[in-house]
Design a protein around this motif. Structure first.
Motif, PDB file in Angstrom:
ATOM      1  N   GLY A 168      -9.145  -3.051  -4.445  1.00 20.57           N
ATOM      2  CA  GLY A 168      -9.347  -1.644  -4.773  1.00 20.57           C
ATOM      3  C   GLY A 168      -9.853  -0.804  -3.627  1.00 20.57           C
ATOM      4  O   GLY A 168      -9.709   0.421  -3.634  1.00 20.57           O
ATOM      5  N   TRP A 169     -10.437  -1.442  -2.625  1.00 25.12           N
ATOM      6  CA  TRP A 169     -10.912  -0.723  -1.445  1.00 25.12           C
ATOM      7  C   TRP A 169      -9.759  -0.166  -0.618  1.00 25.12           C
ATOM      8  O   TRP A 169      -9.941   0.762   0.167  1.00 25.12           O
ATOM      9  N   ALA A 170      -8.575  -0.731  -0.777  1.00 20.41           N
ATOM     10  CA  ALA A 170      -7.395  -0.257  -0.058  1.00 20.41           C
ATOM     11  C   ALA A 170      -6.735   0.856  -0.843  1.00 20.41           C
ATOM     12  O   ALA A 170      -6.463   0.702  -2.035  1.00 20.41           O
ATOM     13  N   ASN A 171      -6.490   1.989  -0.200  1.00 19.86           N
ATOM     14  CA  ASN A 171      -5.879   3.138  -0.880  1.00 19.86           C
ATOM     15  C   ASN A 171      -6.744   3.657  -2.017  1.00 19.86           C
ATOM     16  O   ASN A 171      -6.242   4.292  -2.956  1.00 19.86           O
ATOM     17  N   PHE A 172      -8.052   3.386  -1.980  1.00 20.14           N
ATOM     18  CA  PHE A 172      -8.915   3.676  -3.132  1.00 20.14           C
ATOM     19  C   PHE A 172      -8.832   5.141  -3.561  1.00 20.14           C
ATOM     20  O   PHE A 172      -8.515   5.439  -4.718  1.00 20.14           O
ATOM     21  N   SER A 173      -9.123   6.056  -2.653  1.00 20.93           N
ATOM     22  CA  SER A 173      -9.156   7.482  -3.034  1.00 20.93           C
ATOM     23  C   SER A 173      -7.787   7.975  -3.482  1.00 20.93           C
ATOM     24  O   SER A 173      -7.670   8.697  -4.481  1.00 20.93           O
ATOM     25  N   ALA A 203       0.852  -1.203   0.000  1.00 22.88           N
ATOM     26  CA  ALA A 203       0.000   0.000   0.000  1.00 22.88           C
ATOM     27  C   ALA A 203       0.883   1.246   0.000  1.00 22.88           C
ATOM     28  O   ALA A 203       1.613   1.484   0.966  1.00 22.88           O
ATOM     29  N   PRO A 204       0.834   2.039  -1.057  1.00 24.36           N
ATOM     30  CA  PRO A 204       1.648   3.257  -1.073  1.00 24.36           C
ATOM     31  C   PRO A 204       1.233   4.279  -0.021  1.00 24.36           C
ATOM     32  O   PRO A 204       2.042   5.103   0.392  1.00 24.36           O
ATOM     33  N   TRP A 205      -0.032   4.215   0.398  1.00 23.79           N
ATOM     34  CA  TRP A 205      -0.549   5.179   1.362  1.00 23.79           C
ATOM     35  C   TRP A 205      -1.221   4.457   2.542  1.00 23.79           C
ATOM     36  O   TRP A 205      -1.652   3.321   2.414  1.00 23.79           O
ATOM     37  N   THR A 206      -1.317   5.131   3.666  1.00 23.23           N
ATOM     38  CA  THR A 206      -2.131   4.626   4.769  1.00 23.23           C
ATOM     39  C   THR A 206      -3.572   5.073   4.547  1.00 23.23           C
ATOM     40  O   THR A 206      -3.818   6.103   3.899  1.00 23.23           O
ATOM     41  N   ASP A 207      -4.526   4.309   5.055  1.00 25.93           N
ATOM     42  CA  ASP A 207      -5.921   4.759   4.988  1.00 25.93           C
ATOM     43  C   ASP A 207      -6.799   3.961   5.945  1.00 25.93           C
ATOM     44  O   ASP A 207      -6.394   2.923   6.479  1.00 25.93           O
ATOM     45  N   GLU A 208      -8.008   4.465   6.174  1.00 32.33           N
ATOM     46  CA  GLU A 208      -8.910   3.858   7.150  1.00 32.33           C
ATOM     47  C   GLU A 208      -9.407   2.488   6.697  1.00 32.33           C
ATOM     48  O   GLU A 208      -9.687   1.624   7.527  1.00 32.33           O
ATOM     49  N   ALA A 209      -9.528   2.264   5.387  1.00 29.51           N
ATOM     50  CA  ALA A 209     -10.014   0.973   4.905  1.00 29.51           C
ATOM     51  C   ALA A 209      -9.057  -0.141   5.298  1.00 29.51           C
ATOM     52  O   ALA A 209      -9.479  -1.242   5.649  1.00 29.51           O
ATOM     53  N   LEU A 210      -7.756   0.148   5.254  1.00 28.13           N
ATOM     54  CA  LEU A 210      -6.784  -0.858   5.672  1.00 28.13           C
ATOM     55  C   LEU A 210      -6.901  -1.145   7.161  1.00 28.13           C
ATOM     56  O   LEU A 210      -6.816  -2.294   7.603  1.00 28.13           O
ATOM     57  N   LEU A 211      -7.112  -0.112   7.948  1.00 30.54           N
ATOM     58  CA  LEU A 211      -7.275  -0.314   9.382  1.00 30.54           C
ATOM     59  C   LEU A 211      -8.532  -1.127   9.672  1.00 30.54           C
ATOM     60  O   LEU A 211      -8.538  -1.999  10.542  1.00 30.54           O
ATOM     61  N   MET A 212      -9.602  -0.857   8.944  1.00 32.22           N
ATOM     62  CA  MET A 212     -10.841  -1.603   9.154  1.00 32.22           C
ATOM     63  C   MET A 212     -10.660  -3.065   8.778  1.00 32.22           C
ATOM     64  O   MET A 212     -11.112  -3.971   9.475  1.00 32.22           O
ATOM     65  N   ARG A 213      -9.962  -3.318   7.666  1.00 35.35           N
ATOM     66  CA  ARG A 213      -9.750  -4.684   7.199  1.00 35.35           C
ATOM     67  C   ARG A 213      -8.875  -5.468   8.160  1.00 35.35           C
ATOM     68  O   ARG A 213      -9.013  -6.669   8.309  1.00 35.35           O
ATOM     69  N   GLY A 236      -0.107   0.319   6.091  1.00 31.78           N
ATOM     70  CA  GLY A 236       0.154   0.822   4.752  1.00 31.78           C
ATOM     71  C   GLY A 236       1.177   1.941   4.782  1.00 31.78           C
ATOM     72  O   GLY A 236       1.653   2.369   5.836  1.00 31.78           O
ATOM     73  N   GLY A 237       1.523   2.399   3.586  1.00 35.12           N
ATOM     74  CA  GLY A 237       2.387   3.564   3.472  1.00 35.12           C
ATOM     75  C   GLY A 237       3.817   3.284   3.059  1.00 35.12           C
ATOM     76  O   GLY A 237       4.581   4.217   2.802  1.00 35.12           O
TER      77      GLY A 237
END
Length: 259
Positions: free
Chosen positions: A171-176, A88-98, A109-110
């Motif tokens: 695709g839900w990970a780092n989506f935006s 994951a190039p970026w951190t995001d909330e979807a990864l935390l939820m998963r 991520g990140g």
């Protein structure tokens, strides 16, 4: 099948890694070949090393389509959370939820940018120096989170990576962040090709079929605006598993390497 294993360390991540290298044994060692870099390398060949007991057996797919190419398969980290960090190039909330169950983790991520930099600036030059390759003919293939980092690689390093296959992309990970990155990237050249797919029965943890279908649909539309030779397939009843990806490999290779 003859696979050479080498050990490398990703310096910026201080992470040792096994890399599995395959060249068709019927070819001369002096014959320059295109190189396909693949993530989750332990799953790429034999089920004996695969995380879930089934390998992609990509070497069989190469023979099926009569493609002369070299495979460089990079094992993912042993710890699944480190894998999320790396792909994951970026951190995001979807990864935390998963991945909410490891309570000691506050971010996930990140590290994907550093991982891709290592492939491009250290691993690829090593491969091109020690093996007969076509340095300008570089492909990248990954599934799930490996699809996320492969799509990132295509748009981060289009001068290096010319073909990408992103199977069942998470695709839900780092989506935006990934969508914005693709949309802000320049249009790629005629030499670039991108394959994407997703099954209608893909789930992982709390992520549903709709999460996979919606995010892949949106990402694929963004990719098709940037890459002339791009294709996206929704596969009825396909699930999120190596057995599915192994079945698709011959057709994927045919598309990527069609003239």
């Amino acid at each position: 099948m003859s696979i050479i294993e080498i050990e490398h360390t990703i310096p910026m991540l201080k992470s040792p890694r096994t890399i599995r290298i395959y060249r068709p044994t019927e070819l001369s060692a002096e014959e320059a070949l295109p190189v396909i870099y693949m993530h989750d390398g332990q799953n790429v060949f034999s089920g004996e090393t695969a995380s879930f007991g089934k390998g992609w057996e990509v070497h069989h797919a190469l023979h099926t389509v009569k493609l002369h190419a070299m495979i460089v398969a990079i094992d993912s980290p042993d710890d699944g959370m480190d894998r999320y960090d790396e792909y994951a190039p970026w951190t995001d909330e979807a990864l935390l939820m998963r991945t909410a169950y490891p309570s000691h983790r506050t971010t996930i991520g990140g590290n994907g940018k550093q991982y891709m930099d290592w492939i491009v600036h250290e691993l690829k030059p090593h491969i091109d120096t020690h093996y007969a390759t076509i340095p300008t003919d570089t492909t990248m293939i990954g599934s799930s989170m490996g699809g996320v980092i492969s799509l990132y690689g295509l748009f981060a390093y289009p001068e290096i990576i010319t073909r990408v296959a992103a199977l069942s992309t998470a695709g839900w990970a780092n989506f935006s962040s990934l969508l914005e990155f693709i949309e802000r990237s320049p249009r790629l050249s005629e030499q670039h090709r991108c394959y994407m797919d997703v099954g209608t029965k893909e789930v992982s943890g709390p992520m549903t079929e709709n999460d996979y279908l919606h995010t892949n649909d949106v990402l694929a539309k963004a990719v098709q605006k940037k890459v002339d030779s791009a294709t996206y397939t929704v596969i009825p009843n396909a699930v999120h598993h190596e057995t599915e990806w192994a079945k698709r490999m011959p057709d994927i290779l045919r598309f990527l390497f069609s003239s």
